[in-house]
Design an enzyme around this catalytic site. Structure first.
Site, short mmCIF file in Angstrom:
data_model
loop_
_atom_site.label_atom_id
_atom_site.label_comp_id
_atom_site.label_asym_id
_atom_site.label_seq_id
_atom_site.Cartn_x
_atom_site.Cartn_y
_atom_site.Cartn_z
N HIS A 1 -7.98 2.27 5.86
CA HIS A 1 -9.25 2.54 6.52
C HIS A 1 -9.93 1.20 6.81
O HIS A 1 -9.35 0.15 6.59
CB HIS A 1 -10.10 3.46 5.65
CG HIS A 1 -9.40 4.74 5.33
ND1 HIS A 1 -9.09 5.68 6.29
CD2 HIS A 1 -8.88 5.23 4.17
CE1 HIS A 1 -8.45 6.69 5.74
NE2 HIS A 1 -8.28 6.44 4.45
N HIS B 1 -9.97 -1.57 4.13
CA HIS B 1 -8.68 -2.24 3.91
C HIS B 1 -8.43 -3.26 5.00
O HIS B 1 -7.92 -4.35 4.76
CB HIS B 1 -7.52 -1.24 3.92
CG HIS B 1 -7.65 -0.16 2.91
ND1 HIS B 1 -8.05 1.10 3.23
CD2 HIS B 1 -7.42 -0.16 1.58
CE1 HIS B 1 -8.06 1.85 2.14
NE2 HIS B 1 -7.69 1.11 1.13
N THR C 1 0.81 -1.21 0.00
CA THR C 1 0.00 0.00 0.00
C THR C 1 0.85 1.26 0.00
O THR C 1 1.98 1.25 0.47
CB THR C 1 -0.98 0.01 1.20
OG1 THR C 1 -1.78 1.19 1.14
CG2 THR C 1 -0.26 -0.02 2.53
N ARG D 1 -7.79 -3.85 -7.47
CA ARG D 1 -8.31 -3.22 -8.68
C ARG D 1 -7.36 -2.06 -8.98
O ARG D 1 -6.97 -1.33 -8.08
CB ARG D 1 -9.70 -2.70 -8.35
CG ARG D 1 -10.48 -2.22 -9.53
CD ARG D 1 -11.85 -1.73 -9.07
NE ARG D 1 -12.54 -1.14 -10.20
CZ ARG D 1 -12.31 0.08 -10.64
NH1 ARG D 1 -11.43 0.86 -10.03
NH2 ARG D 1 -12.95 0.55 -11.69
#
Ligand code: PPS
Length: 571
Positions: free
Chosen positions: A199, A202, A194, A288
């Site tokens: 948040h 996740h 990441t 994605r």
């Protein structure tokens, strides 16, 4: 016995004693001062994070990686790891010569035997590796406008790791992580890459991924170089630490990765997979639009949303790490929980909530509520600390336009208006003033103009970082330099480019300093608009016309723009 993924991986470092000796000897070698990106690359080369690479790519490997995603021997490797240098530096070297690789303080981190030196076809590299030769892509922009013209290749000998003073206890080499997993008895580990704060979605997603794979979880954020404009890593790490407490104890750990991302989407996903395999992980979450760079210059996405997953799947066996594909998690209000969007059978009967990244930034910028279902209060508190409402942040107004266009006059009027409002210190970096105080030795060649603008950008970024208002008013004729300054400043606050669009004819008609006349007579060389180029800003935040408009009104237009952006409170 432990499994193969946890066996020690080979590094490029020499032993401690040899390193001491080599370091002394390397003092006599020709030195290359590594750029921040090269330092990141070198760290991962030396510690095995980029295994099987043994140094910066040779020309043969580079060509093969660019064209086929493989090293010349056929090994899968999607990203060219190259040592770019200036032509002047490259010319000094002989093939076979050893050079010292130094960090920005001059510490020798390693040496390299130069086996290859070549001038790459950057447009080809951009098209092959990043999918388009389009400067809107941050790595393509870097390739054309920051990277040196010449590449050097050759094996590296590691002397010492780059020094990090921040979060030392959270940084691990591949071998340190492998040893940790051995010690903890973790056999299967899912890595989560990441570059953003985490948040609740996740946290849910990563926890589910680990449960599905019956594995432990490694939060593996990138703290090297990410996309310009990202939340700084100091803030992010504090946020990650808060989220770590939300996982069941002993299931999850976090380690920081000093990677310089390229935002290369599909190729980057494969690269990230190889890097995580080298760090002892068995599974890797691919989301994605993984490592997506945003929109191209035509306003379209560079890559399809699932291109990264597709390319990864195609090469999964060879990468040697299993892909866990990202589920799009949304919050279902009636059940007060996150669920994968594609598993919600009663979509029409429930309320599905989601906050996009853009919406989150808006709420932070405007000091609006961020609901608890979306993020953890500790994370929101951290983000609010570094992202106070825009009306309290520093910012830069950057005027650009021809000599005599009215930049300085409008900038002065703006400064006075902002000082009248009060609240933040205001500094004017006017072209002429800067040339007197900061850049007195510079002329008007492209090189000197760039240096001048970069100095202005540096000062403005410091002012912006510390909560002030910087008003800059140079000609700044080159779009790429203006963009570089924008990127530097946007790390800390807003950058408002104002094109003072007075036509050349009008500037020449006014000729307030009598310079145009001299330029026409050839008595002043390299004069912007007459004998030197000016790139008209394509998408400035504001364009002001000065013909038949009063200065006061021009400055007022800027004030209105600042108000509409929330940077100053309405009058
Ligand atoms: S740059 O290109 O941004 O570095 O230029 P800047 O620092 O704004 O300096 C521009 C002022 O220098 C005077 N001047 C010239 N301008 C352009 N080209 C040439 N060759 C040149 N020689 C001197 C000119 O007065 C500019 O002032 P402004 O305020 O823009 O009229």
């Amino acid at each position: 016995m432990y499994p193969q993924n946890l066996a020690p991986i080979s590094e490029l470092f020499v032993s401690y004693d040899s390193a001491q000796k080599l370091k002394q000897e390397a003092g006599d070698l020709v030195s290359h001062d590594l750029t921040p990106r090269q330092i990141c690359d070198l760290e991962l080369l030396m510690n095995g994070g980029f295994s099987p690479l043994k140094g910066f790519l040779s020309e043969e490997d580079y060509t093969s990686v660019v064209d086929t995603m493989r090293l010349a021997d056929g090994t899968l490797w999607p990203m060219p790891i190259t040592l770019d240098v200036s032509e002047a530096f490259a010319e000094k070297l002989e093939i076979g010569q050893d050079i010292a690789l130094r960090d920005q303080e001059g510490v020798i981190l390693g040496t390299m035997t130069v086996t290859d030196r070549w001038v790459p076809n950057k447009a080809h590299e951009a098209a092959q590796v990043f999918g388009a030769d389009d400067d809107a892509h941050p790595a393509v922009n870097y390739l054309h406008n920051t990277a040196g013209k010449v590449y050097l290749g050759g094996p590296v000998t590691g002397i010492q790791q780059p020094v990090h003073y921040d979060f030392r206890g959270r940084r691990d080499t591949p071998n340190e992580l492998r040893a940790l997993f051995r010690k903890l008895g973790w056999r299967k580990v899912v890595a989560f890459q990441t570059r953003n704060p985490l948040h609740r979605a996740h946290q849910e997603l990563t926890f589910r991924a680990a449960k599905e794979a019956q594995a432990n979880l490694l939060i593996h954020p990138v703290v090297g170089m990410t996309k310009p404009g990202d939340v700084d890593h100091f803030t992010r790490v504090r946020c990650y630490e808060a989220v770590l407490d939300k996982y069941p104890q002993a299931t999850t750990t976090m380690s920081l990765l000093n990677l310089a991302m390229r935002m290369a989407g599909p190729r980057e996903a494969v690269w990230h997979g190889l890097i995580r395999k080298n760090h002892g992980c068995t599974h890797f979450i691919v989301g994605r639009d993984h490592a997506g760079p945003g929109k191209n210059s035509a306003g379209e996405d560079f890559y399809g949303p699932y291109d990264a997953q597709d390319l990864f799947r195609e090469h999964e066996a060879e990468i040697g790490i299993e892909m866990v594909d990202f589920k799009h998690m949304v919050y279902v209000q009636e059940r007060a929980q996150y669920e994968p969007m594609d598993e919600i059978a009663d979509k029409d009967d429930v309320t599905i909530l989601n906050i996009s990244g853009t919406e989150l930034r808006r709420r932070l910028a405007e000091g609006l509520d961020i609901p608890e279902w979306f993020s953890f209060p500790e994370v929101v508190t951290e983000l609010r600390k570094t992202r106070p409402p825009r009306s309290q942040q520093g910012f830069t107004v950057f005027f650009t336009g021809f000599s005599g266009s009215g930049k300085s006059t409008i900038a002065n009027a703006l400064m006075v208006k902002l000082m009248e409002m009060g609240g933040r210190p205001v500094t004017l970096l006017d072209g002429d003033i800067v040339r007197k105080n900061l850049s007195s030795e510079l002329g008007f060649s492209k090189e000197h103009r760039d240096l001048n603008i970069r100095r202005i950008g540096y000062v403005a970024s410091e002012i912006t970082k510390n909560g002030g208002i910087a008003i800059c008013a140079p000609i700044a004729p080159y779009a790429t330099t203006r963009r570089a300054v924008r990127e530097e400043i946007e790390q800390f606050g807003a950058f408002i480019e104002v094109h003072v669009a007075t036509s050349l004819e009008e500037c020449e008609r006014r000729d307030r300093k009598g310079l145009y006349k001299l330029a026409r007579e050839g008595k002043i060389k390299e004069f912007t608009g007459i004998s030197d180029p000016y790139d008209v800003p394509e998408h400035p935040e504001l364009r002001v016309e000065t013909e038949n408009v009063e200065v006061d009104n021009c400055a007022h237009q800027v004030i209105l723009k600042l108000e509409s952006l929330g940077l100053i409170a309405g009058q």
